[in-house]
Structures are given as C-alpha cells and as structure tokens.
Design an enzyme around this catalytic site. Structure first.
Site, short mmCIF file in Angstrom:
data_model
loop_
_atom_site.label_atom_id
_atom_site.label_comp_id
_atom_site.label_asym_id
_atom_site.label_seq_id
_atom_site.Cartn_x
_atom_site.Cartn_y
_atom_site.Cartn_z
N ASP A 179 -10.20 0.95 1.81
CA ASP A 179 -8.91 0.57 1.24
C ASP A 179 -7.89 1.64 1.61
O ASP A 179 -8.17 2.84 1.53
CB ASP A 179 -9.01 0.43 -0.28
CG ASP A 179 -7.73 -0.12 -0.88
OD1 ASP A 179 -7.54 -1.34 -0.83
OD2 ASP A 179 -6.92 0.68 -1.37
N GLU A 222 -4.84 -4.84 2.15
CA GLU A 222 -5.04 -3.53 2.80
C GLU A 222 -6.50 -3.11 2.77
O GLU A 222 -6.81 -1.94 3.00
CB GLU A 222 -4.17 -2.47 2.13
CG GLU A 222 -4.53 -2.15 0.70
CD GLU A 222 -3.83 -3.03 -0.31
OE1 GLU A 222 -3.71 -2.62 -1.47
OE2 GLU A 222 -3.38 -4.14 0.07
#
Length: 315
Positions: A179, A222
């Site tokens: 992430d 993301e």
C-alpha cells in the site's frame, strides 16, 4: 478410375483420423485432387467435359493453403492444362478440345480463380481482425488500464493456478500486499493527476525490482499485490524490503514538485495458510500492522545487519 481416386481420398481421411496429422492430410488431399483433374483433362472425361471439374479446385486450394501457396499451385495447374491443350499427341493424352472451348475454359477459370483469391483474402483479413480484437479484449479484461499491470481478476486466476500447483507438487509461493503510504494526501494536495503519475511511476519501479517469474498486479486503488512463485517467506521479505528501500530512495516528482512516496507491505507464504483466502487475509493483517507501527516498513519485520547482512523475521 473415379472410384479408385475416391478410395485413395478415403484412405487419406482415415490416416488423418488416426494420426491427426493435418499437414499430411491437406497435402495428400490436394495431390489426389490435382492428379484427378489432370487425368480428367488428359482423358476428356464424358464428352470432353472432364476439364469442367477443374472449377472445384481453386476454392478448395485457397481454403486449404495460403494465398501465396495457392496461387503458385494454381499457376502450375494452368501450365499443365496449357500443355495438355496444346499438345494432344502427348502420351496418355487422348482428348482434343476446340479453340472455342479452350478460350472459354481459361477465361472462366481465370475469373473464378481471381474471385476465389479476393474472397479468401477478405475472409483472412476479417478473421485476423477478429482474432486481434479478441486478443485486445482479453488483454484489456486482465490488465489495469492505468498502470499496465495485471488487474485484480487476473491476479485471482493466477493465485488459483499457483495454489493448484502447490497442492500438486508442493512448490511454495508467497505474496506481498503493498500500500502506498498517505496516498490520499497526494491526491488532496497535488490533484488526482499527480496521484495517477505516482501510481504509474511506482508500477514501473516495481517491475524493475521483481523477478521475471513474479507477477505484479494493481489490487485496487493504491494497493498492489505481488505473486512470488517458488519463494519462501524469508526470500519474499527480502524482496519486499528491497522494494521498500528503492521507493524510499527514489524521488517522485510531478510538475516540479517532489512528492513524499513510501510503501508499507504485508508478506505471507502459503506455508502459513491453508487457502488463498487465508493467505490474503494474513497478508492484509501484516499490512495493517506495518501501517500501525509507523508506515514505510514491511511486516513481518525484516532487519538488515550491517555486518552479516542477514535478515531476522519477527513474528
């Protein structure tokens, strides 16, 4: 004679049914048909109508071969027909044809051959366009449009295939769930275009770090997932740490502004899970732990020792 040729064609088809050799079957069929038509032209058939059967040959020829090969074979057949028509006294040639028949035969055969060539060329063009379109749709269905990486759907399929391989042969594999830290701040402060550029730049950097056998996917937003075949937990942690270090040391810029980009990752091996769902759940737990502990880190934790450069795995 006709029944004899029919028997040979049946034998050819039986050979194909037994061996599945399509190349030999096509070549043998074309040879038999060509010999049959040569015989019909030379003998004249019934009332000198034998050459008329030759009209069957061009469409069959272009269908079974390529346009280039079909044209070459057809020109050779033209040559044979010209020789038979012009030299009726040759051995095994018993038919004689009038000039009017010869002109009509070659004119109509040429028209049919050109028409068959055009139709087959159009068919092949349409087929190739459909194949290309299908390939593009297939690629789009399993590729993330922004980053060019595999998408979530494709990665699920790859994980399932790798898990099946693990169950069959015991080949271990690991995953890294990644992430981008504080990515929302990049979008809020610099705009979504800046966020898109960061996602693309990170994807390109990740591709330079992972191995050719590894598969990287955009898992969503993301988040990214890396599939690491034939990789133990320690090896996966080492690779994830190298990626984290590369990202931390690489400047990410957008329109002259440097963007703060770091990553956190949770790593898990199939040896620690009994299914794909458990594997993903455990990696997500580790990712949450890495973020909770301050971000820009890998969980389970990897510490590099300056002297030995060995790695410890906590947890």
């Amino acid at each position: 004679m006709l029944w004899g040729f029919a028997l040979v064609v049946i034998v050819n088809m039986a050979y194909f049914a037994q061996t599945g050799n399509r190349t030999a079957q096509k070549g043998g069929l074309l040879l038999m048909v060509w010999l049959l038509f040569t015989y019909l032209i030379a003998s004249g058939g019934e009332s000198n109508t034998g050459p008329l059967w030759f009209y069957v040959f061009p469409p069959l020829l272009f269908y079974l071969t390529s346009l280039k090969t079909g044209t070459a074979v057809l020109l050779f057949c033209y040559l044979v027909a010209v020789i038979v028509f012009q030299f009726p006294g040759l051995p095994m040639v018993s038919a004689e044809y009038s000039l009017d028949f010869k002109i009509r035969f070659f004119a109509t055969l040429t028209f049919e051959s050109v028409l068959c060539f055009v139709l087959e060329a159009s068919r092949l063009k349409a087929r190739n366009e459909l194949v290309t379109l299908a390939q593009n749709h297939e690629q789009a269905a399993k590729t993330d449009e922004l980053t060019g990486l595999s998408n979530r759907r494709d990665m699920h399929n790859r994980l399932s295939a790798e898990f099946s391989r693990y169950q069959r042969s015991g080949h271990h594999f690991s995953i890294a769930l990644i992430d981008l830290d504080l990515f929302k701040g990049i979008n809020d402060n610099h705009g979504h275009d800046a966020g898109d550029e960061v996602l693309k730049a990170f994807s390109a950097l990740m591709q330079t770090v992972i191995r050719q056998t590894d598969v990287a996917a955009r898992w969503g937003g993301e988040e990214f997932l890396i599939l690491l075949p034939d990789t133990s937990l320690l090896q996966a942690l080492t690779l994830a740490e190298r990626l984290r270090s590369e990202v931390a040391q690489t400047p990410f810029r957008f329109r002259g502004a440097e963007l703060p980009v770091t990553i956190s990752a949770g790593v898990c091996s199939i040896a620690k899970a009994g299914s794909i769902d458990e594997l993903l759940k455990q990696a997500d737990i580790y990712l949450y732990s890495a973020k909770k502990d301050g971000r820009n880190r890998i969980a389970p934790r990897v510490r590099s020792r300056d002297t030995s450069k060995a790695a410890d795995v906590d947890g």
